[in-house]
Design an enzyme around this catalytic site. Sequence first.
Site, PDB file in Angstrom:
ATOM      1  N   LYS A   1       0.879  -1.187   0.000  1.00  0.00           N
ATOM      2  CA  LYS A   1       0.000   0.000   0.000  1.00  0.00           C
ATOM      3  C   LYS A   1       0.910   1.228   0.000  1.00  0.00           C
ATOM      4  CE  LYS A   1      -3.728  -2.526   0.585  1.00  0.00           C
ATOM      5  NZ  LYS A   1      -4.870  -2.616  -0.317  1.00  0.00           N
TER       6      LYS A   1
ATOM      7  N   SER B   1      -8.371 -11.929   3.695  1.00  0.00           N
ATOM      8  CA  SER B   1      -7.779 -10.625   3.445  1.00  0.00           C
ATOM      9  C   SER B   1      -8.879  -9.574   3.433  1.00  0.00           C
ATOM     10  CB  SER B   1      -7.084 -10.649   2.075  1.00  0.00           C
ATOM     11  OG  SER B   1      -6.589  -9.377   1.733  1.00  0.00           O
ATOM     12  N   GLY B   2      -8.494  -8.354   3.865  1.00  0.00           N
ATOM     13  CA  GLY B   2      -9.465  -7.257   3.769  1.00  0.00           C
ATOM     14  C   GLY B   2      -9.788  -6.674   5.126  1.00  0.00           C
TER      15      GLY B   2
ATOM     16  N   ASP C   1      -1.324  -5.007  -5.482  1.00  0.00           N
ATOM     17  CA  ASP C   1      -2.755  -4.808  -5.260  1.00  0.00           C
ATOM     18  C   ASP C   1      -3.507  -5.090  -6.559  1.00  0.00           C
ATOM     19  OD1 ASP C   1      -3.959  -2.640  -2.669  1.00  0.00           O
ATOM     20  OD2 ASP C   1      -4.871  -4.387  -3.579  1.00  0.00           O
ATOM     21  N   GLU C   2      -4.831  -5.229  -6.432  1.00  0.00           N
ATOM     22  CA  GLU C   2      -5.604  -5.751  -7.574  1.00  0.00           C
ATOM     23  C   GLU C   2      -5.617  -4.817  -8.776  1.00  0.00           C
ATOM     24  OE1 GLU C   2      -6.894  -5.143  -4.599  1.00  0.00           O
ATOM     25  OE2 GLU C   2      -8.302  -3.509  -4.885  1.00  0.00           O
TER      26      GLU C   2
ATOM     27  N   HIS D   1      -8.833 -15.717  -2.670  1.00  0.00           N
ATOM     28  CA  HIS D   1      -9.447 -14.867  -1.644  1.00  0.00           C
ATOM     29  C   HIS D   1     -10.862 -15.365  -1.390  1.00  0.00           C
ATOM     30  CE1 HIS D   1      -6.651 -11.242  -1.554  1.00  0.00           C
ATOM     31  NE2 HIS D   1      -6.123 -12.029  -2.460  1.00  0.00           N
TER      32      HIS D   1
ATOM     33  N   LYS E   1     -13.123  -6.168   6.684  1.00  0.00           N
ATOM     34  CA  LYS E   1     -13.960  -5.092   6.115  1.00  0.00           C
ATOM     35  C   LYS E   1     -14.935  -5.567   5.031  1.00  0.00           C
ATOM     36  CE  LYS E   1     -10.822  -3.573   2.406  1.00  0.00           C
ATOM     37  NZ  LYS E   1      -9.784  -2.634   2.021  1.00  0.00           N
TER      38      LYS E   1
ATOM     39  N   LYS F   1       1.973  -9.317  -2.145  1.00  0.00           N
ATOM     40  CA  LYS F   1       1.344  -9.252  -3.469  1.00  0.00           C
ATOM     41  C   LYS F   1       1.182  -7.799  -3.943  1.00  0.00           C
ATOM     42  CE  LYS F   1      -3.213  -9.658  -3.542  1.00  0.00           C
ATOM     43  NZ  LYS F   1      -3.676  -8.254  -3.440  1.00  0.00           N
TER      44      LYS F   1
ATOM     45  N   PHE G   1      -2.407  -8.823   5.139  1.00  0.00           N
ATOM     46  CA  PHE G   1      -2.582  -7.513   5.781  1.00  0.00           C
ATOM     47  C   PHE G   1      -2.047  -6.419   4.852  1.00  0.00           C
ATOM     48  CE2 PHE G   1      -3.444  -9.171  10.044  1.00  0.00           C
ATOM     49  CZ  PHE G   1      -2.958 -10.463   9.921  1.00  0.00           C
ATOM     50  N   GLY G   2      -2.935  -5.475   4.537  1.00  0.00           N
ATOM     51  CA  GLY G   2      -2.484  -4.332   3.732  1.00  0.00           C
ATOM     52  C   GLY G   2      -2.344  -3.139   4.655  1.00  0.00           C
ATOM     53  N   GLY G   3      -3.478  -2.447   4.902  1.00  0.00           N
ATOM     54  CA  GLY G   3      -3.449  -1.336   5.851  1.00  0.00           C
ATOM     55  C   GLY G   3      -3.022  -1.781   7.235  1.00  0.00           C
TER      56      GLY G   3
ATOM     57  N   LYS H   1      -2.187   1.352  -2.857  1.00  0.00           N
ATOM     58  CA  LYS H   1      -2.516   0.346  -3.887  1.00  0.00           C
ATOM     59  C   LYS H   1      -1.631   0.541  -5.103  1.00  0.00           C
ATOM     60  CE  LYS H   1      -7.435  -0.427  -2.980  1.00  0.00           C
ATOM     61  NZ  LYS H   1      -7.662  -1.859  -3.224  1.00  0.00           N
TER      62      LYS H   1
ATOM     63  N   HIS I   1      -7.324 -13.352  -7.184  1.00  0.00           N
ATOM     64  CA  HIS I   1      -8.014 -12.236  -6.531  1.00  0.00           C
ATOM     65  C   HIS I   1      -9.430 -12.165  -7.109  1.00  0.00           C
ATOM     66  CE1 HIS I   1      -8.966  -8.301  -4.935  1.00  0.00           C
ATOM     67  NE2 HIS I   1      -7.866  -8.353  -4.222  1.00  0.00           N
ATOM     68  N   ARG I   2     -10.393 -11.868  -6.276  1.00  0.00           N
ATOM     69  CA  ARG I   2     -11.804 -11.948  -6.727  1.00  0.00           C
ATOM     70  C   ARG I   2     -12.492 -10.577  -6.823  1.00  0.00           C
ATOM     71  NH1 ARG I   2     -15.148 -13.876  -1.305  1.00  0.00           N
ATOM     72  NH2 ARG I   2     -14.227 -12.308   0.067  1.00  0.00           N
TER      73      ARG I   2
HETATM   74  C1  CAP Z   1      -6.937  -5.692   1.268  1.00  0.00           C
HETATM   75  C2  CAP Z   1      -7.052  -5.592  -0.231  1.00  0.00           C
HETATM   76  C3  CAP Z   1      -7.697  -6.800  -0.858  1.00  0.00           C
HETATM   77  C4  CAP Z   1      -9.001  -7.222  -0.263  1.00  0.00           C
HETATM   78  C5  CAP Z   1      -9.838  -7.992  -1.250  1.00  0.00           C
HETATM   79  C6  CAP Z   1      -7.833  -4.345  -0.642  1.00  0.00           C
HETATM   80  O1  CAP Z   1      -6.289  -4.530   1.715  1.00  0.00           O
HETATM   81  O2  CAP Z   1      -5.782  -5.482  -0.816  1.00  0.00           O
HETATM   82  O3  CAP Z   1      -7.844  -6.489  -2.245  1.00  0.00           O
HETATM   83  O4  CAP Z   1      -8.693  -8.072   0.787  1.00  0.00           O
HETATM   84  O5  CAP Z   1     -10.990  -8.445  -0.591  1.00  0.00           O
HETATM   85  O6  CAP Z   1      -7.411  -3.758  -1.657  1.00  0.00           O
HETATM   86  O7  CAP Z   1      -8.836  -4.063   0.013  1.00  0.00           O
HETATM   87  P1  CAP Z   1      -6.428  -4.150   3.281  1.00  0.00           P
HETATM   88  P2  CAP Z   1     -11.299 -10.021  -0.525  1.00  0.00           P
HETATM   89  O8  CAP Z   1      -5.740  -5.232   4.065  1.00  0.00           O
HETATM   90  O9  CAP Z   1      -5.729  -2.818   3.404  1.00  0.00           O
HETATM   91  O10 CAP Z   1      -7.886  -4.080   3.577  1.00  0.00           O
HETATM   92  O11 CAP Z   1     -10.063 -10.624   0.053  1.00  0.00           O
HETATM   93  O12 CAP Z   1     -12.521 -10.102   0.349  1.00  0.00           O
HETATM   94  O13 CAP Z   1     -11.559 -10.469  -1.914  1.00  0.00           O
HETATM   95 MG    MG Z   2      -6.400  -5.108  -2.765  1.00  0.00          MG
END
Ligand code: CAP
Ligand code: MG
Length: 410
Positions: free
Chosen positions: A151, A337-338, A179-180, A300, A307, A177, A360-362, A153, A267-268
């Site tokens: 992060k 994740s999330g 980010d998406e 994922h 969140k 990883k 863990f991102g944030g 992103k 990633h979904r």
């Molecule tokens: C999480 C994340 C992931 C989400 C995807 C984001 O970051 O990188 O893409 O986890 O959701 O961009 O939100 P944080 P899921 O840790 O900062 O929230 O795994 O439910 O598909």
């Molecule tokens: Mg992400």
Amino acid sequence: MAFSYLNRSYKPKKNDIIVEYRVEPSFGLSLERAAEKIAAESSIGTWTKLSTLNKRTFNRLSAKIFFVSKKTKRVKIAYPLVLFEPRSIPQLLSSIAGNIFSMKDIKNLRLEDIKFPDVYINKFSGPGFGIDGIRKIFGIYNKPILGSIIKPKVGLSAAEQALLAYKVFKNGIDIIKDDENLTDLPFDKFTERVKEVLKLKKKAEKETGKKKVYAFNVTGPLDIMLERAKFVKKEGGKCIMVDIVSCGWSALQYLRDQNFGLIIHGHRAGHSAFTRNKKHGLTMLVVAKLARLAGIDQLHTGTVVGKMEGTREEVLSIDNFLRKKWANLKPVMPIASGGLHPALLPKLIDILGRDLIINFGGGIHGHPQGSEAGAIAVCQAAKASLKRIPLNKFAKNHQELKSALSYWKN
Ligand code: CAP
Ligand code: MG
């Protein structure tokens, strides 16, 4: 001649594909009639009788509605396997998840689950590694694999991204990883990122004595995805990431079938456009089954405590499916994740267990003392959680965890 698709006495054959729908008919239509319209439109019929459809063809090829429950609004339909082209997820979905979502006679329709015969499943390559294969690469057993997402992103340069990854790898994180939405951007070119990250990943491995993995996001037009995957392989990478919803099933399956020997991280992003509404769309369980057929290695699936939406029952049912034996296909490693941060780890592990990747991102890069402290705090929280030591107690002599707990106390 009018034929009926309703056949409550039908016993599904071993090789039928069985689909469970949740059906809300439009006003005035009975559940049975609505089910008939679904069975016709998703197999061989249409909205009206056909002079061109004879009894022999109908008996051989029609879908059979063998279960209808007004109480649960559930309908189960058996489809003869001959209706489905081997190895084709697009054609499967165009049948059982196609026009039927658009019909005016159906107010709401949700595809709850699909049961495939082994003979259909085994036509797919499926995951290349399996959970054992992934764990063997890391050398990590009987506990979660800890991950991070860089992060912001997007926004860092390739060199900055690599340095940040090095710092987080160095401080205990096993997999990192992209980010998406980070693929190949002017300020962070894909090839430059791969080279820079792999160089510093090797440094972190040398200094820690631990295997580290970086998932590069190859998402894009298929020809470019293939080029990117080949580049990661040539540079010595071990893992690529695909945004499976935006890339599509065929791209994912074709990429997997190239047998690059790379872990495919699924990633979904975007799935909730059609999985979140409990009355209309598909379930994430169906998405997970299709992803396993197409050959994803890790997927994922939700956190329950973070969140993103996803109930305990739903996430557990998906994770349990991904891990279980399914014809000859290898299992898939679930990813939680999330919105995760150290304080959430005990509850997450309590609910989802330890056979998964936790990202863990944030929760790392938002730590008040910076990303390195964030990585340390996550590792401290994981250690305490696995030993069932209360985090507050463990934090007394682990200051990075202590500041994480007070910073994200609510
Ligand atoms: C999480 C994340 C992931 C989400 C995807 C984001 O970051 O990188 O893409 O986890 O959701 O961009 O939100 P944080 P899921 O840790 O900062 O929230 O795994 O439910 O598909
Ligand atoms: Mg992400």
